[in-house]
Motif scaffolding. Structure first.
Motif, PDB file in Angstrom:
ATOM      1  N   CYS A   1      24.047  -7.176 -45.631  1.00 20.59           N
ATOM      2  CA  CYS A   1      23.044  -6.623 -45.123  1.00 20.59           C
ATOM      3  C   CYS A   1      21.962  -6.326 -46.408  1.00 20.59           C
ATOM      4  O   CYS A   1      22.376  -5.988 -47.279  1.00 20.59           O
ATOM      5  CB  CYS A   1      23.203  -5.094 -44.505  1.00 20.59           C
TER       6      CYS A   1
ATOM      7  N   MET B   1      24.085   5.595 -38.349  1.00 18.74           N
ATOM      8  CA  MET B   1      25.839   5.643 -38.485  1.00 18.74           C
ATOM      9  C   MET B   1      26.404   6.927 -38.337  1.00 18.74           C
ATOM     10  O   MET B   1      27.195   7.222 -37.953  1.00 18.74           O
ATOM     11  CB  MET B   1      26.334   5.061 -40.008  1.00 18.74           C
TER      12      MET B   1
ATOM     13  N   MET C   1      32.746   4.030 -44.807  1.00 24.35           N
ATOM     14  CA  MET C   1      31.214   3.704 -45.135  1.00 24.35           C
ATOM     15  C   MET C   1      30.383   4.725 -45.162  1.00 24.35           C
ATOM     16  O   MET C   1      29.392   5.035 -45.785  1.00 24.35           O
ATOM     17  CB  MET C   1      30.829   2.897 -44.093  1.00 24.35           C
TER      18      MET C   1
ATOM     19  N   VAL D   1      20.983  -2.729 -36.826  1.00 26.98           N
ATOM     20  CA  VAL D   1      20.772  -4.307 -37.268  1.00 26.98           C
ATOM     21  C   VAL D   1      21.980  -5.013 -37.431  1.00 26.98           C
ATOM     22  O   VAL D   1      22.051  -6.290 -37.738  1.00 26.98           O
ATOM     23  CB  VAL D   1      20.165  -4.289 -38.803  1.00 26.98           C
ATOM     24  N   VAL D   2      23.160  -4.196 -37.149  1.00 28.37           N
ATOM     25  CA  VAL D   2      24.485  -5.134 -37.019  1.00 28.37           C
ATOM     26  C   VAL D   2      24.541  -5.828 -35.995  1.00 28.37           C
ATOM     27  O   VAL D   2      24.520  -5.409 -34.921  1.00 28.37           O
ATOM     28  CB  VAL D   2      25.497  -3.979 -37.455  1.00 28.37           C
TER      29      VAL D   2
ATOM     30  N   CYS E   1      24.943   0.572 -36.933  1.00 32.92           N
ATOM     31  CA  CYS E   1      23.713   1.014 -36.978  1.00 32.92           C
ATOM     32  C   CYS E   1      22.870  -0.422 -36.094  1.00 32.92           C
ATOM     33  O   CYS E   1      23.578  -1.283 -35.582  1.00 32.92           O
ATOM     34  CB  CYS E   1      23.139   0.802 -38.251  1.00 32.92           C
TER      35      CYS E   1
ATOM     36  N   PRO F   1      30.729  -4.596 -41.993  1.00 32.96           N
ATOM     37  CA  PRO F   1      29.459  -5.319 -41.289  1.00 32.96           C
ATOM     38  C   PRO F   1      28.276  -5.080 -42.201  1.00 32.96           C
ATOM     39  O   PRO F   1      27.237  -5.903 -42.029  1.00 32.96           O
ATOM     40  CB  PRO F   1      29.214  -4.576 -39.987  1.00 32.96           C
ATOM     41  N   CYS F   2      28.372  -4.144 -43.169  1.00 34.00           N
ATOM     42  CA  CYS F   2      27.228  -3.833 -43.968  1.00 34.00           C
ATOM     43  C   CYS F   2      27.103  -4.809 -45.280  1.00 34.00           C
ATOM     44  O   CYS F   2      26.303  -5.060 -45.933  1.00 34.00           O
ATOM     45  CB  CYS F   2      27.371  -2.545 -44.582  1.00 34.00           C
TER      46      CYS F   2
ATOM     47  N   THR G   1      19.715  -3.873 -47.055  1.00 26.95           N
ATOM     48  CA  THR G   1      19.831  -2.665 -47.388  1.00 26.95           C
ATOM     49  C   THR G   1      20.895  -2.265 -48.099  1.00 26.95           C
ATOM     50  O   THR G   1      21.021  -1.454 -49.161  1.00 26.95           O
ATOM     51  CB  THR G   1      19.667  -1.576 -46.090  1.00 26.95           C
TER      52      THR G   1
ATOM     53  N   ILE H   1      17.630   3.456 -42.104  1.00 29.19           N
ATOM     54  CA  ILE H   1      18.491   2.938 -41.044  1.00 29.19           C
ATOM     55  C   ILE H   1      19.924   3.399 -41.006  1.00 29.19           C
ATOM     56  O   ILE H   1      20.474   3.667 -40.134  1.00 29.19           O
ATOM     57  CB  ILE H   1      18.392   1.212 -40.682  1.00 29.19           C
ATOM     58  N   CYS H   2      20.505   3.554 -42.215  1.00 27.69           N
ATOM     59  CA  CYS H   2      21.829   3.778 -42.382  1.00 27.69           C
ATOM     60  C   CYS H   2      22.253   4.939 -41.731  1.00 27.69           C
ATOM     61  O   CYS H   2      23.330   5.311 -41.552  1.00 27.69           O
ATOM     62  CB  CYS H   2      22.227   3.630 -44.023  1.00 27.69           C
TER      63      CYS H   2
ATOM     64  N   ASN I   1      22.818   0.616 -50.950  1.00 28.21           N
ATOM     65  CA  ASN I   1      23.991   1.546 -51.069  1.00 28.21           C
ATOM     66  C   ASN I   1      25.141   0.892 -52.028  1.00 28.21           C
ATOM     67  O   ASN I   1      25.825   1.654 -52.688  1.00 28.21           O
ATOM     68  CB  ASN I   1      24.711   1.494 -49.553  1.00 28.21           C
TER      69      ASN I   1
HETATM   70  S1  SF4 Z   1      23.832  -0.974 -44.968  1.00 27.49           S
HETATM   71 FE1  SF4 Z   1      22.717  -2.252 -43.469  1.00 27.49          FE
HETATM   72  S2  SF4 Z   1      24.382  -2.648 -41.703  1.00 27.49           S
HETATM   73 FE2  SF4 Z   1      25.128  -0.965 -43.175  1.00 27.49          FE
HETATM   74  S3  SF4 Z   1      24.418   0.936 -41.844  1.00 27.49           S
HETATM   75 FE3  SF4 Z   1      22.973   0.413 -43.383  1.00 27.49          FE
HETATM   76  S4  SF4 Z   1      21.506  -0.781 -42.533  1.00 27.49           S
HETATM   77 FE4  SF4 Z   1      23.235  -0.714 -41.273  1.00 27.49          FE
END
Ligand code: SF4
Length: 397
Positions: free
Chosen positions: A382, A319, A363, A336-337, A334, A378-379, A384, A315-316, A389
């Protein structure tokens, strides 16, 4: 002379060349490999293509996690082999390429008439994104300011059909040759006859329908306030318009979220989808409460492997390749934010400026493999981010 070759699967290459400007100032050849063939053929294909180019190749950019060491051994004549992700990071840092995605995600409405059980928006009181919809004039101005945009995903946290300007937006996009998709999902409980015709007339490319059951009892368990018959009738009417206009578009997909309460209906859903000219795909609900009684059977029907616990940060990639923008212009990055944003507004500050704002850029560097961002973003909370990350797991391009 420029001798770089960018090689990889279609999807990755396409995303790269549609998200960064100036790539062709550096890359001479693109080589697209068919990933549907088996691994050995894939390796042979890679090598045979490269042998055609190697005399002119001094740098090879590989867009998948192809075995780096094997390639290096087999192609000693190539000076440098680098993963596309690392190359993009290098080029962005040296400001040689510009992040300018042709695909974006722009929310048309966070308003929704249902009350789905696990809806994070309703549960989280709409976070910071708020309840609202995008107005036509803002959309028009946004397109005028960013004429390079080719495709927009307009659904995410609400129901797009509750946006009163929807038809104007579809018509304008069609006239500007911009593809519109509603593939994140619609509930389709409320659509007017004229909405249905507009979806076909203005060539909406694809729609995903959130339908988690084939009886009102199971459907209504999750999609509270929703009516299954209304949804199915609306899809039938949409198919009539497709026939009337002899149109392939919109391509229809059925998304079925599997839960303990509805897993006995997954086969019937498949049959119904086929009769409605729709593809179907299955997902497991985010709550993690679903426990299949017969894993093998569910896997056979849905393709979901419950033993595969691999973490992914796919999903990231939004971005970078299709950033999410809220209906009021705030950059979310993304899909989910929703509890926080990147403190920059695309409508007032411009898309390219927003994507180049300091924190957002940092980011992106992190996602490409750089150090984790230290500031609050915002991450930060999260799942994920916590699983992938922050532990330095790089996205795969
Ligand atoms: S870490 Fe979460 S909020 Fe950040 S870009 Fe990835 S999925 Fe989106």
């Amino acid at each position: 002379m420029n001798k770089k070759v960018l090689i990889g699967d279609y999807d990755s290459i396409y995303k790269l060349i549609t998200s960064f400007e100036n790539i062709f100032d550096y890359v001479k050849y693109l080589v697209i490999i068919d990933t549907t063939i088996d691994e050995n053929d894939y390796t042979l294909n890679y090598e045979s293509y490269l042998n055609k180019f190697y005399l002119e190749t001094d740098e090879l950019i590989i867009s998948t996690n192809y075995d780096y060491d094997v390639l290096k051994q087999k192609l000693p004549q190539v000076n440098r082999i680098i993963y596309a992700r690392d190359w993009i990071l290098e080029m962005l840092k040296e400001t040689k390429i510009i992040h300018k995605p042709k695909f974006i995600r722009l929310e048309l409405s966070t308003v929704c008439q249902l009350n789905c059980r696990e809806c994070y928006m309703r549960k989280g009181n709409y976070g910071v994104v708020g309840k609202g919809y995008l107005k036509f004039e803002q959309f028009k101005q946004f397109i005028e300011e960013n004429p390079f945009i080719q495709e927009i995903e307009v659904s995410n946290s609400g129901e797009v059909f509750l946006n009163p300007d929807l038809e104007k937006i579809l018509k304008y996009s069609y006239e500007k040759n911009i593809y519109i998709t509603m593939e994140n999902g619609v509930n389709f409980n409320f659509v007017t006859e004229s909405n249905l015709e507009a979806l076909v007339k203005y060539h909406v490319k694809g729609i995903t329908f959130s339908i988690d059951g084939v009886t009102q009892e199971t459907y209504g368990y999750y999609r509270r306030n929703g009516n299954l018959n209304t949804v199915l009738n609306n899809i039938r009417k949409l198919n009539e318009y497709k026939r009337k206009y002899n149109s392939y578009y919109p391509k229809l997909k059925w998304q079925f979220i599997i839960m303990n309460e509805n897993d006995h209906e997954i086969e019937k859903a498949k049959e119904l989808a086929t009769s409605l000219n729709m593809d179907i795909f299955y997902k497991v609900d985010w709550s993690g409460k679903y426990i299949p009684k017969d894993k093998e059977k569910i896997k056979r029907i849905t393709g979901i492997n419950f033993d595969d616990t691999k973490m992914t940060n796919d999903i990231c990639k939004q971005m970078i390749f299709c950033p999410q923008i809220n209906w009021d212009g705030r950059l979310l990055g993304c899909c989910v934010v929703y509890r926080d944003d990147w403190k920059v507004n695309v409508f007032s500050e411009g898309l390219i400026n927003a994507l180049n704002s300091k924190l957002y850029r940092k980011m992106i560097y992190t996602l490409l493999g750089d150090e984790p961002v230290n500031e609050i973003t915002p991450c930060i909370d999260c799942e994920t981010y916590m699983n992938c990350n922050s532990k330095g797991m790089k996205i795969i391009i």
